[in-house]
Design a protein around this motif. Sequence first.
Motif, PDB file in Angstrom:
ATOM      1  N   GLU A  25       0.795  -1.226   0.000  1.00  0.00           N
ATOM      2  CA  GLU A  25       0.000   0.000   0.000  1.00  0.00           C
ATOM      3  C   GLU A  25       0.830   1.279   0.000  1.00  0.00           C
ATOM      4  OE1 GLU A  25      -2.445  -0.145   3.445  1.00  0.00           O
ATOM      5  OE2 GLU A  25      -0.810   0.182   4.865  1.00  0.00           O
ATOM      6  N   ILE A  26       2.133   1.178   0.115  1.00  0.00           N
ATOM      7  CA  ILE A  26       2.943   2.393   0.168  1.00  0.00           C
ATOM      8  C   ILE A  26       3.376   2.862  -1.213  1.00  0.00           C
ATOM      9  CG2 ILE A  26       3.831   1.931   2.479  1.00  0.00           C
ATOM     10  CD1 ILE A  26       6.400   0.920   1.175  1.00  0.00           C
ATOM     11  N   SER A  27       3.221   2.029  -2.237  1.00  0.00           N
ATOM     12  CA  SER A  27       3.737   2.366  -3.559  1.00  0.00           C
ATOM     13  C   SER A  27       2.643   2.933  -4.451  1.00  0.00           C
ATOM     14  CB  SER A  27       4.347   1.134  -4.226  1.00  0.00           C
ATOM     15  OG  SER A  27       5.409   0.618  -3.455  1.00  0.00           O
ATOM     16  N   PRO A  28       2.911   4.036  -5.166  1.00  0.00           N
ATOM     17  CA  PRO A  28       1.937   4.584  -6.113  1.00  0.00           C
ATOM     18  C   PRO A  28       1.823   3.697  -7.345  1.00  0.00           C
ATOM     19  CG  PRO A  28       3.988   5.799  -6.235  1.00  0.00           C
ATOM     20  CD  PRO A  28       4.124   4.859  -5.078  1.00  0.00           C
ATOM     21  N   LEU A  29       0.840   3.992  -8.173  1.00  0.00           N
ATOM     22  CA  LEU A  29       0.526   3.159  -9.326  1.00  0.00           C
ATOM     23  C   LEU A  29       1.707   2.973 -10.264  1.00  0.00           C
ATOM     24  CD1 LEU A  29      -1.570   1.648 -11.074  1.00  0.00           C
ATOM     25  CD2 LEU A  29      -2.162   3.864 -12.091  1.00  0.00           C
ATOM     26  N   GLU A  30       2.495   4.034 -10.480  1.00  0.00           N
ATOM     27  CA  GLU A  30       3.540   3.973 -11.502  1.00  0.00           C
ATOM     28  C   GLU A  30       4.699   3.051 -11.137  1.00  0.00           C
ATOM     29  OE1 GLU A  30       3.840   8.010  -9.335  1.00  0.00           O
ATOM     30  OE2 GLU A  30       2.299   6.671 -10.148  1.00  0.00           O
ATOM     31  N   VAL A  31       4.838   2.672  -9.844  1.00  0.00           N
ATOM     32  CA  VAL A  31       5.929   1.754  -9.471  1.00  0.00           C
ATOM     33  C   VAL A  31       5.419   0.544  -8.682  1.00  0.00           C
ATOM     34  CG1 VAL A  31       7.661   3.583  -9.443  1.00  0.00           C
ATOM     35  CG2 VAL A  31       6.411   3.040  -7.347  1.00  0.00           C
ATOM     36  N   ILE A  34      -4.930   4.877  -0.814  1.00  0.00           N
ATOM     37  CA  ILE A  34      -3.705   4.680  -1.582  1.00  0.00           C
ATOM     38  C   ILE A  34      -3.423   5.885  -2.480  1.00  0.00           C
ATOM     39  CG2 ILE A  34      -2.638   3.257  -3.374  1.00  0.00           C
ATOM     40  CD1 ILE A  34      -3.983   0.854  -2.180  1.00  0.00           C
ATOM     41  N   GLU A  35      -4.488   6.526  -2.984  1.00  0.00           N
ATOM     42  CA  GLU A  35      -4.312   7.676  -3.873  1.00  0.00           C
ATOM     43  C   GLU A  35      -3.658   8.851  -3.159  1.00  0.00           C
ATOM     44  OE1 GLU A  35      -7.091   6.077  -3.358  1.00  0.00           O
ATOM     45  OE2 GLU A  35      -7.381   4.963  -5.243  1.00  0.00           O
ATOM     46  N   GLU A  36      -3.741   8.899  -1.813  1.00  0.00           N
ATOM     47  CA  GLU A  36      -3.181  10.008  -1.054  1.00  0.00           C
ATOM     48  C   GLU A  36      -1.919   9.607  -0.297  1.00  0.00           C
ATOM     49  OE1 GLU A  36      -6.234  11.551   1.455  1.00  0.00           O
ATOM     50  OE2 GLU A  36      -7.716  11.708  -0.145  1.00  0.00           O
ATOM     51  N   MET A  37      -1.305   8.498  -0.685  1.00  0.00           N
ATOM     52  CA  MET A  37      -0.167   7.974   0.053  1.00  0.00           C
ATOM     53  C   MET A  37       1.055   8.881  -0.012  1.00  0.00           C
ATOM     54  SD  MET A  37       0.303   5.447   2.056  1.00  0.00           S
ATOM     55  CE  MET A  37      -1.140   4.484   1.565  1.00  0.00           C
TER      56      MET A  37
END
Length: 255
Positions: free
Chosen positions: A152-158, A219-222
């Motif tokens: 849950e700590i990683s954004p979509l791009e990675v 997750i979008e605001e991580m």
Amino acid sequence: MIHETSNTTEKPWKNLLMVRKYRPQLILSTLIPSFQQLTGINVVVFYAPVLFQTLGFESNASLISAVNVCTTFISVYCTERYGRRVLLLCGGILMCLFQAAVAILIGWKFGTTGVTTILSQSYAILVVLCICVFVAAFAFSWGPLGWLVPSEISPLEVRSAAQCVTISMNMFFTFGVAQIFLKMLCWMKFGLFIFFAAFVFIMTWFVYFYVPETKNLPIEEMSQVWRGHRYWKRYVDDDAAANLKPRGKPEEEIV
């Protein structure tokens, strides 16, 4: 915005390995699964029959498995109520204490000679109880959260690359610990538990200083987690500052 995200998603490995602002995700995705296996949990679960027979009493592998399964539900109930860090810290402290207790109890009876000693029933129960508490502490903390936090700590791009790193490190250390356990047990005797307890101490210290809290955070605001962290914010802030620097010569001001 959607188009830009799609373009960056095509290079998840390059982003994760080369872009500075993703350094926290890379480090945590590497260390958390590594520490999870260096707790020694698979030593107990995989080799419980051999371990208990070596200690001089009957196998309790089914008891260990039952404790592991049942205690996992504590994490299901408490993760969103009390947070990830609280469970990781509490679990780490309990694992460290009771692994040290197992080492002391075994060392007191067996020493370093490895001479077979008959344990009394009460003494054997005490050793098994300490091991069960250790397994329970892992089951409500580093067991499930060792997978949840990196995911849950990683954004979509990675995220795809970071999850590959997490799974690879977990499997690598699972294999490594399983291969060397018996040799380490013969060589280190009760010191094996001190060895793993030292890693539990290190990883608990690591959580306290470097693992942010992600409770109730979409997750979008991580990204705001890293900006508010006392250590990781330097990576996010430095990257943002670099993006704000003007490129090329500025246009002349029109008078």
